[in-house]
Design a protein around this motif. Sequence first.
Motif, PDB file in Angstrom:
ATOM      1  N   LEU B  30       0.778  -1.378   0.066  1.00 54.91           N
ATOM      2  CA  LEU B  30      -0.177   0.140   0.189  1.00 54.91           C
ATOM      3  C   LEU B  30       0.981   1.187   0.034  1.00 54.91           C
ATOM      4  CD1 LEU B  30      -2.901   0.675  -0.018  1.00 54.91           C
ATOM      5  CD2 LEU B  30      -2.920   0.951   2.158  1.00 54.91           C
ATOM      6  N   ALA B  31       1.947   1.672   0.477  1.00 53.28           N
ATOM      7  CA  ALA B  31       2.803   2.572   0.930  1.00 53.28           C
ATOM      8  C   ALA B  31       3.566   2.425  -0.535  1.00 53.28           C
ATOM      9  CB  ALA B  31       4.307   2.037   1.814  1.00 53.28           C
ATOM     10  N   TYR B  32       2.938   1.992  -1.256  1.00 54.34           N
ATOM     11  CA  TYR B  32       4.336   2.268  -2.941  1.00 54.34           C
ATOM     12  C   TYR B  32       3.273   2.103  -3.925  1.00 54.34           C
ATOM     13  CZ  TYR B  32       7.217   0.910  -6.926  1.00 54.34           C
ATOM     14  OH  TYR B  32       7.907   1.318  -8.035  1.00 54.34           O
ATOM     15  N   ALA B  33       1.965   1.426  -3.523  1.00 53.58           N
ATOM     16  CA  ALA B  33       1.091   1.965  -4.317  1.00 53.58           C
ATOM     17  C   ALA B  33       0.811   3.024  -4.708  1.00 53.58           C
ATOM     18  CB  ALA B  33      -0.239   0.963  -4.383  1.00 53.58           C
ATOM     19  N   THR B  34       0.357   3.845  -2.761  1.00 49.85           N
ATOM     20  CA  THR B  34       0.415   5.573  -2.411  1.00 49.85           C
ATOM     21  C   THR B  34       1.039   6.664  -2.876  1.00 49.85           C
ATOM     22  OG1 THR B  34      -0.778   4.337  -0.700  1.00 49.85           O
ATOM     23  CG2 THR B  34      -0.521   6.484  -0.559  1.00 49.85           C
ATOM     24  N   GLN B  35       2.336   5.497  -2.783  1.00 56.05           N
ATOM     25  CA  GLN B  35       3.943   6.306  -3.568  1.00 56.05           C
ATOM     26  C   GLN B  35       3.270   6.723  -4.923  1.00 56.05           C
ATOM     27  OE1 GLN B  35       7.594   5.705  -3.698  1.00 56.05           O
ATOM     28  NE2 GLN B  35       8.091   7.630  -3.458  1.00 56.05           N
ATOM     29  N   LEU B  36       2.869   5.618  -5.714  1.00 55.93           N
ATOM     30  CA  LEU B  36       2.587   5.912  -6.878  1.00 55.93           C
ATOM     31  C   LEU B  36       1.304   7.062  -7.691  1.00 55.93           C
ATOM     32  CD1 LEU B  36       3.892   2.155  -8.565  1.00 55.93           C
ATOM     33  CD2 LEU B  36       4.756   4.262  -8.657  1.00 55.93           C
ATOM     34  N   THR B  37       0.644   6.484  -7.284  1.00 54.96           N
ATOM     35  CA  THR B  37      -0.813   6.829  -7.251  1.00 54.96           C
ATOM     36  C   THR B  37      -0.731   8.368  -6.818  1.00 54.96           C
ATOM     37  OG1 THR B  37      -1.947   5.749  -5.609  1.00 54.96           O
ATOM     38  CG2 THR B  37      -1.830   4.927  -7.835  1.00 54.96           C
ATOM     39  N   ARG B  38      -0.494   9.188  -5.978  1.00 53.54           N
ATOM     40  CA  ARG B  38      -0.449   9.947  -4.432  1.00 53.54           C
ATOM     41  C   ARG B  38      -2.445   9.913  -4.204  1.00 53.54           C
ATOM     42  NH1 ARG B  38       2.236  14.093  -8.447  1.00 53.54           N
ATOM     43  NH2 ARG B  38       1.190  12.940 -10.002  1.00 53.54           N
ATOM     44  N   ASP B  39      -3.089   8.534  -4.164  1.00 47.81           N
ATOM     45  CA  ASP B  39      -4.243   9.036  -3.519  1.00 47.81           C
ATOM     46  C   ASP B  39      -4.552   7.772  -3.516  1.00 47.81           C
ATOM     47  OD1 ASP B  39      -6.903   8.557  -4.003  1.00 47.81           O
ATOM     48  OD2 ASP B  39      -7.252   8.991  -6.329  1.00 47.81           O
ATOM     49  N   ARG B  40      -4.783   7.492  -1.974  1.00 53.04           N
ATOM     50  CA  ARG B  40      -5.342   6.187  -1.310  1.00 53.04           C
ATOM     51  C   ARG B  40      -5.673   5.184  -1.346  1.00 53.04           C
ATOM     52  NH1 ARG B  40      -4.145   3.853   4.437  1.00 53.04           N
ATOM     53  NH2 ARG B  40      -5.674   2.336   5.059  1.00 53.04           N
ATOM     54  N   ALA B  41      -7.529   5.850  -2.528  1.00 54.77           N
ATOM     55  CA  ALA B  41      -8.588   4.609  -2.298  1.00 54.77           C
ATOM     56  C   ALA B  41      -7.353   3.879  -3.669  1.00 54.77           C
ATOM     57  CB  ALA B  41      -9.453   6.148  -2.568  1.00 54.77           C
ATOM     58  N   ALA B  42      -7.282   4.916  -4.891  1.00 51.39           N
ATOM     59  CA  ALA B  42      -6.303   4.652  -6.034  1.00 51.39           C
ATOM     60  C   ALA B  42      -6.123   3.355  -5.500  1.00 51.39           C
ATOM     61  CB  ALA B  42      -6.310   5.410  -7.252  1.00 51.39           C
ATOM     62  N   ALA B  43      -4.472   4.097  -4.204  1.00 56.49           N
ATOM     63  CA  ALA B  43      -4.171   3.079  -4.134  1.00 56.49           C
ATOM     64  C   ALA B  43      -4.400   1.460  -3.296  1.00 56.49           C
ATOM     65  CB  ALA B  43      -3.054   4.088  -3.254  1.00 56.49           C
ATOM     66  N   GLU B  44      -5.312   1.919  -2.923  1.00 55.34           N
ATOM     67  CA  GLU B  44      -6.148   0.280  -1.846  1.00 55.34           C
ATOM     68  C   GLU B  44      -6.714  -0.323  -3.258  1.00 55.34           C
ATOM     69  OE1 GLU B  44      -8.611   0.280   0.875  1.00 55.34           O
ATOM     70  OE2 GLU B  44      -7.779   1.397   2.416  1.00 55.34           O
ATOM     71  N   ASP B  45      -7.359   0.193  -5.080  1.00 54.45           N
ATOM     72  CA  ASP B  45      -7.930  -0.308  -5.510  1.00 54.45           C
ATOM     73  C   ASP B  45      -6.255  -1.331  -6.419  1.00 54.45           C
ATOM     74  OD1 ASP B  45     -10.191   0.300  -5.221  1.00 54.45           O
ATOM     75  OD2 ASP B  45     -10.240   2.063  -6.528  1.00 54.45           O
TER      76      ASP B  45
END
Lengths: 237, 183
Positions: B30-45
């Motif tokens: 989730l940390a990596y996805a959040t860094q890439l997307t800059r969006d927690r909801a998108a990162a969770e998806d």
Amino acid sequence: MNINHVDLAGYLTKSLDADEHRQAEEHLATCAECRAEAESLQEWTMALEAVPEAMLLDGPPDDADLLLQRTLRQIRQESSGANRRRSTLVGIAAAVVVAAAVAGGAAVGRFTSPSDAPPVAQPPTAAVSSGPTAAPGTRTATAVDATTGARITVALTPAPGWIRVKAAVAGIPQGERCLLQVVDKSGKVTLAGSWLVSEAGADDGTTLDGSALVPLDQVGSVRVVTEGGKQYTSVSL
Amino acid sequence: MPGFRLQRRREVADEALVRSLFAEHGRAMLAYATQLTRDRAAAEDVVQEALVRAWRHPESLVNGKGSVRGWLLTVIRNIVTDQIRARNARAPEVRESPVDVPSDEDHAEQVVNAMVVVDALSQLSTEHREVLEQLYLQGCTVTEAAKALGIPPGTVKSRSFYALRALREIKSLSPAGTERSAS
């Protein structure tokens, strides 16, 4: 070499005082060799600084239970939906995971993989403190047996000279009399627990708490066999 | 019904895999996805999709050369890259501002390195890795790192210097060294 011209180590760790820092900058401005060295290492310091600390941490994300539930729901839907062309489960050899050795506070944990470990999964985990999940040094691993479909997930927590063994075993039919065994690197087998698979256990799996007189670094694999000697599943560590 | 039983058993077993991946790597993913997307909801998806892919192809988790975490993070990167590409492809129709899209891409390229770095760090010796984590990931000063690691400040400095050089030996950070598919 370069290192003699200027205190690059001090420069890169930002530990020079103002005067020293100015001198270093002056030197770097004039010495192409040192400048090239500094720049190529600074590429790495910047890349390191850009890594979120959480990427090195083990454990589940905070406040993300819904995410797990959603994921499991999607899997259930997909799995029942087409009843899967994927009719036989593809086996996983061993999805080895993680361990966070931690000694409180700001201490830094590490994964120690045995040097003769298979080239399978070398967790890149260096965890930093206070992971909420596992006890220090715990190693976990999961495997599915391609033939029997049985799965095992184990967590091994080290104690001096022995280990606590937690296991979740699923996919074994009701009525089987099972042994949970730890096999050390020399092939010696130690019993960590035994049970009879109940109806509920056949449906939902069985969780077990056991122990074995094997040091963590000597563990080769953990397996489930029946009293009759049939092996249902085994996971390498 | 035996068929149902078998199916049910597989589901339970499959869920155990996903639960264990989530429990061990969820935070990092989730940390990596959040860094890439800059969006927690998108990162969770994105994390959800990555876990589902792991479940569909459990064999690929361990057949690759890298670590399980490396595989999961690579999948996350690929999902985000695909999303950006798809958005770019759509851009003319929906008249997305041409400024927004490339900036997403630039950002993604900047942080792509995080995965490379995590993988390279895992190949360092413990001493080297610890000192870099203290100094650069946790942002400690040399004095703080020395205290945390129980070594003299001078050792922190020299060790971190050699650790950086070791990292450089392990992996290249330059764009030439990263994969870019040209589709």
